[in-house]
Design a protein around this motif. Sequence first.
Motif, mmCIF file in Angstrom:
data_model
loop_
_atom_site.group_PDB
_atom_site.id
_atom_site.type_symbol
_atom_site.label_atom_id
_atom_site.label_comp_id
_atom_site.label_asym_id
_atom_site.label_seq_id
_atom_site.Cartn_x
_atom_site.Cartn_y
_atom_site.Cartn_z
ATOM 1 N N GLN A 33 -64.757 34.792 -1.684
ATOM 2 C CA GLN A 33 -63.318 34.716 -1.902
ATOM 3 C C GLN A 33 -62.599 35.285 -0.691
ATOM 4 O O GLN A 33 -63.119 36.156 0.014
ATOM 5 C CB GLN A 33 -62.934 35.510 -3.155
ATOM 6 N N TYR A 35 -58.898 37.066 0.462
ATOM 7 C CA TYR A 35 -57.710 37.771 -0.013
ATOM 8 C C TYR A 35 -56.806 38.093 1.165
ATOM 9 O O TYR A 35 -57.266 38.256 2.300
ATOM 10 C CB TYR A 35 -58.097 39.102 -0.696
ATOM 11 N N HIS A 45 -55.131 37.219 -4.134
ATOM 12 C CA HIS A 45 -56.217 36.241 -4.094
ATOM 13 C C HIS A 45 -55.719 34.935 -3.494
ATOM 14 O O HIS A 45 -54.683 34.411 -3.896
ATOM 15 C CB HIS A 45 -56.738 35.999 -5.512
ATOM 16 N N LEU A 48 -61.141 30.729 -3.694
ATOM 17 C CA LEU A 48 -62.528 30.998 -4.061
ATOM 18 C C LEU A 48 -63.350 29.765 -3.746
ATOM 19 O O LEU A 48 -62.956 28.647 -4.097
ATOM 20 C CB LEU A 48 -62.604 31.332 -5.559
ATOM 21 N N ARG A 50 -67.351 28.319 -4.133
ATOM 22 C CA ARG A 50 -68.631 28.602 -4.771
ATOM 23 C C ARG A 50 -69.776 28.293 -3.807
ATOM 24 O O ARG A 50 -69.604 27.553 -2.841
ATOM 25 C CB ARG A 50 -68.768 27.797 -6.064
ATOM 26 N N PHE A 88 -59.078 39.486 4.077
ATOM 27 C CA PHE A 88 -60.410 39.993 3.741
ATOM 28 C C PHE A 88 -61.237 38.898 3.076
ATOM 29 O O PHE A 88 -60.729 38.161 2.231
ATOM 30 C CB PHE A 88 -60.310 41.158 2.757
#
Lengths: 113, 114
Positions: A33, A35, A45, A48, A50, A88
């Motif tokens: 993820q 941020y 956020h 994301l 996967r 981040f």
Amino acid sequence: SQQGEEDPQALSIQEGENATMNCSYKTSINNLQWYRQNSGRGLVHLILIRSNEREKHSGRLRVTLDTSKKSSSLLITASRAADTASYFCATVLVLNNNNDMRFGAGTRLTVKP
Amino acid sequence: GAGVSQSPRYKVAKRGQDVALRCDPISGHVSLFWYQQALGQGPEFLTYFQNEAQLDKSGLPSDRFFAERPEGSVSTLKIQRTQQEDSAVYLCASSEDYGGETQYFGPGTRLLVL
């Protein structure tokens, strides 16, 4: 302990340019993820991705993930002064029904108007 | 609706004092996390609650750190006998799903121990 390492540590660009930030990590992950954190604020956020995905888009954001190289990149296109913040990456490994989330040290992005 | 809130936003403590930091998660969120963020670093995991149960406290740096969430909503992080190395921003995050795949962060409490 921190898992991801962002590169570069700091990035300064002109408004309208693209910004690319990279993240490398060491262990297996379920997802990764990104941020954003403005000075003195909490983390927001962004996106994301996967472990079985290679690329994801959200507005001006494009994230790639290469699990063979254990790396990810975040591209912000047509940057704006308001994009100035720290970014981040966080790797997530699901352990015992808990998302073990580890952050890197971040990239400080400055977008000059 | 309201996001995650934390109080106080800033706390100055003398070395040896006890402090209590409060987190109000988003209503209905089952998972709650505490992180410690040192200056210029990313957040580091401290502890995790699922409802009122503290399922993981492996990140708490010492037995001076204690967290609770007695009714499964508001949480308090307590630091006893504070030391200078405890100075950091303490972030709370909550998630609607078990395990916390997507976490919503509060603004943090900036703790300075003199």
